[in-house]
Enzyme design. Structure first.
Site, PDB file in Angstrom:
ATOM      1  N   TYR A  53       0.834  -1.077  -0.099  1.00  0.00           N
ATOM      2  CA  TYR A  53       0.177   0.015  -0.180  1.00  0.00           C
ATOM      3  C   TYR A  53       1.388   1.217  -0.273  1.00  0.00           C
ATOM      4  O   TYR A  53       1.831   1.303   0.631  1.00  0.00           O
ATOM      5  CB  TYR A  53      -1.131  -0.073   1.424  1.00  0.00           C
ATOM      6  CG  TYR A  53      -1.674   1.324   1.744  1.00  0.00           C
ATOM      7  CD1 TYR A  53      -2.286   1.407   0.282  1.00  0.00           C
ATOM      8  CD2 TYR A  53      -1.272   2.224   2.561  1.00  0.00           C
ATOM      9  CE1 TYR A  53      -2.876   3.112   0.820  1.00  0.00           C
ATOM     10  CE2 TYR A  53      -1.900   3.894   2.250  1.00  0.00           C
ATOM     11  CZ  TYR A  53      -3.248   3.724   1.263  1.00  0.00           C
ATOM     12  OH  TYR A  53      -3.688   4.870   1.779  1.00  0.00           O
ATOM     13  N   GLY A  60      -5.611   5.304  -0.243  1.00  0.00           N
ATOM     14  CA  GLY A  60      -6.790   5.255  -0.364  1.00  0.00           C
ATOM     15  C   GLY A  60      -7.853   4.367  -1.143  1.00  0.00           C
ATOM     16  O   GLY A  60      -8.027   2.835  -1.376  1.00  0.00           O
ATOM     17  N   ARG A 295     -15.204  27.223  48.511  1.00  0.00           N
ATOM     18  CA  ARG A 295     -14.626  26.882  48.997  1.00  0.00           C
ATOM     19  C   ARG A 295     -14.646  24.797  48.361  1.00  0.00           C
ATOM     20  O   ARG A 295     -13.478  23.870  48.793  1.00  0.00           O
ATOM     21  CB  ARG A 295     -15.890  26.003  49.802  1.00  0.00           C
ATOM     22  CG  ARG A 295     -15.476  25.263  50.473  1.00  0.00           C
ATOM     23  CD  ARG A 295     -16.334  24.964  51.686  1.00  0.00           C
ATOM     24  NE  ARG A 295     -18.945  25.422  51.510  1.00  0.00           N
ATOM     25  CZ  ARG A 295     -18.817  24.631  51.022  1.00  0.00           C
ATOM     26  NH1 ARG A 295     -19.253  23.227  51.457  1.00  0.00           N
ATOM     27  NH2 ARG A 295     -20.392  25.468  51.094  1.00  0.00           N
TER      28      ARG A 295
END
Length: 534
Positions: A53, A60, A295
């Site tokens: 490939y 693709g 807090r």
């Protein structure tokens, strides 16, 4: 300082050094040998005539198209040209340098099969100040960041465009930033370089990878960690000037729920406020609890720190990974299903897929958004007449009613938080491409670009909190001192931003404080006075 690259030891700090401080790079001898060995394996596979490939086939959906030997070089150059379909804003210089560096390091891992000429050319672009023009949009994060990397690589073959440093290349008529934009061949010539003629697999090796995502992510981690510390500092100052308590940062509380980030943030607040007479002045007051935004600061900021730490882990792995496709191995390293000869094998797989970065990037975007959100809530407590402490005037205005003070700064913070909340879902999207051959993509580049944009917005929210916190100190009892660290922080802000003497434009004030955070100057002061809580 020269950064030596070997494909196996690149760190986030190295990316920052090369991308921003433009430190030069060199290639370790061992890495050069690994590149040569991989290249020999590719040449053996090509000689054997096997279908591989992207080496002897199309790309693709065109994977079944066999390419004759005499057209293999044409295949690789055509690949770069056909894939250079980027759009959108151009990447900044530091972003391009981060891409160049991380792609170079990936090739040096010895699994890509390029010649040493290719890695030397990439190193030369960095060292000679030749920066390809790269549009930022066009990547799906699989098969890697194809379009941006194609624009990056085009310059190597004398195509595309690049910004060239005027001084280093001796180019005349540069722009105000000391560069001149030239066509690829001229840009190379200005730096004393020649265009490459790509051989089998080399074009594919240059564009199959996650380097746009990775380069942006590495810079993001560095900046996000810096912002977390700045937010701790801003929150510590807000806690003091709103007459909050630092009892919620006590070690015993965080030892009872030992998430690393919350312990770090709590420790930072304690160190910054050490010696604070303001905190001590109301230790025995009637207030039972502070609001959550004060807090719960360690728990929220700490969770953000832990999210960024998760992304750091992923980026550090990716920096020293082979993200090419196909990859080149020795025959004994793979099974018999791989294509190749007795000497080597070229294996098609999916290391180019950006999911390992896309998912933690989106997580980090959510975390930074939360940091901006809680900071904006503290801004409101500093300004809102319904929530302020009695010693603070409405909106910190000197003459409330006639003047608006810092009222609209909270509007801007709210707008920025809204922008942050609109980003951060890129990795859950998928649009198949290439005739459905590439049927699941990561959108990692979108995630990385969104992360950088979100960080920019969040930095300004924290800057607004620092601006408001510094202004609120003007209304404290002058006989009471701030903590050692928060006093240094106040002084640093005041060096750039004077107290309000009446209404004035505030946009420049916000940008000045944001720059303190971005450049690390605020962090330097905090560390000198409060110590390093990391």
């Amino acid at each position: 300082m020269t950064i030596e690259l070997d494909g196996d030891s690149l760190a986030i700090d190295d990316v920052v050094a090369v991308a921003r401080r433009e430190e030069p790079v060199s290639i370790a001898p061992g890495a050069r040998e690994a590149v040569r060995e991989a290249r020999k394996r590719v040449e053996d596979v090509v000689s054997a005539g096997d279908p591989v490939y992207g080496v002897t086939t199309g790309f693709g959906e065109l994977v079944d198209e066999r390419i004759p030997p005499e057209r293999l070089e044409e295949l690789q150059s055509n690949l770069l040209r056909s894939h250079a379909v980027g759009t959108g804003r151009e990447l900044a210089r530091e972003e391009v340098r981060a891409m160049l560096l991380t792609r170079l390091n990936a090739l040096l891992a010895g699994y890509s099969g390029v010649r040493t000429d290719v890695v030397d050319a990439l190193a030369a672009l960095l060292n000679e100040g030749v920066h390809p023009v790269v549009p930022s949009r066009g990547s799906l994060g699989a098969s890697g960041d194809l379009a941006p990397l194609a624009h990056l690589a085009l310059v190597l073959v004398g195509d595309g465009e690049a910004d060239v440093d005027v001084d280093s290349a001796g180019v005349e008529d540069g722009s105000p930033d000391g560069t001149r934009r030239l066509p690829g061949t001229e840009a190379l010539a200005a730096a004393g370089l020649e265009p490459l003629t790509l051989r089998a697999k080399e074009g594919l090796a240059l564009i199959n990878g996650t380097q746009l995502t990775l380069g942006l992510a590495a810079l993001f981690v560095h900046d996000a960690e810096r912002l977390c510390r700045a937010a701790d500092a801003a929150g510590a100052l807000t806690t003091e000037v709103t007459m909050g308590t630092t009892a919620s940062c006590a070690p015993a509380i965080h030892d009872a729920r030992p998430h690393p980030g919350s312990g770090d943030s709590a420790r930072m607040v304690r160190r910054l406020t050490a010696g604070s007479e303001v905190v001590e002045s109301h230790r025995n007051c009637d207030r039972v609890q502070d609001a959550y935004s004060i807090r719960c600061l360690p728990q929220v900021h700490g969770a953000v720190r832990d999210a960024i730490s998760h992304l750091r882990d992923a980026v550090e792995v990716e920096l020293d990974s082979a993200t090419d496709n196909p990859l080149v191995f020795s025959r004994e390293a793979v099974d018999d299903r791989a294509s190749g000869t007795d000497r080597g094998a070229v294996v098609s797989a999916g290391n180019f897929h950006g999911a390992p970065l896309a998912l933690p990037l989106d997580y980090a975007v959510g975390a930074i958004t939360e940091l901006a959100s809680i900071s904006e809530r503290r801004v409101d407590r500093l300004l809102n007449p319904a929530l302020q402490e009695p010693h603070l005037p409405p909106f910190l205005a000197r003459d409330p009613g006639v003047e608006s003070g810092l009222m609209i700064a909270q509007y801007t913070a709210a707008s920025l938080v809204n922008e942050c909340r609109s980003v951060g879902r890129a990795s859950t999207d998928n649009i198949p491409v290439s005739g459905n051959q590439e049927d699941h993509v990561s959108m990692s580049a979108t995630a990385a670009l969104g992360a950088r944009r979100t960080l920019d917005r969040a930095r300004r929210v924290v800057a607004i909190e620092l601006l408001c916190g510094a202004e609120a100190t003007e209304y404290l009892d002058p006989k009471l001192s701030l903590g050692t660290g928060t006093e240094s922080l106040r002084q640093l802000v005041r060096e750039l931003v004077p107290p309000l003497s009446g209404d004035r434009r505030l946009d420049g004030d916000v940008e000045a404080v944001a720059t303190l955070i971005e450049d690390g100057l605020l962090e330097d002061v905090v560390r000198e006075t409060a110590g390093d809580s990391e």
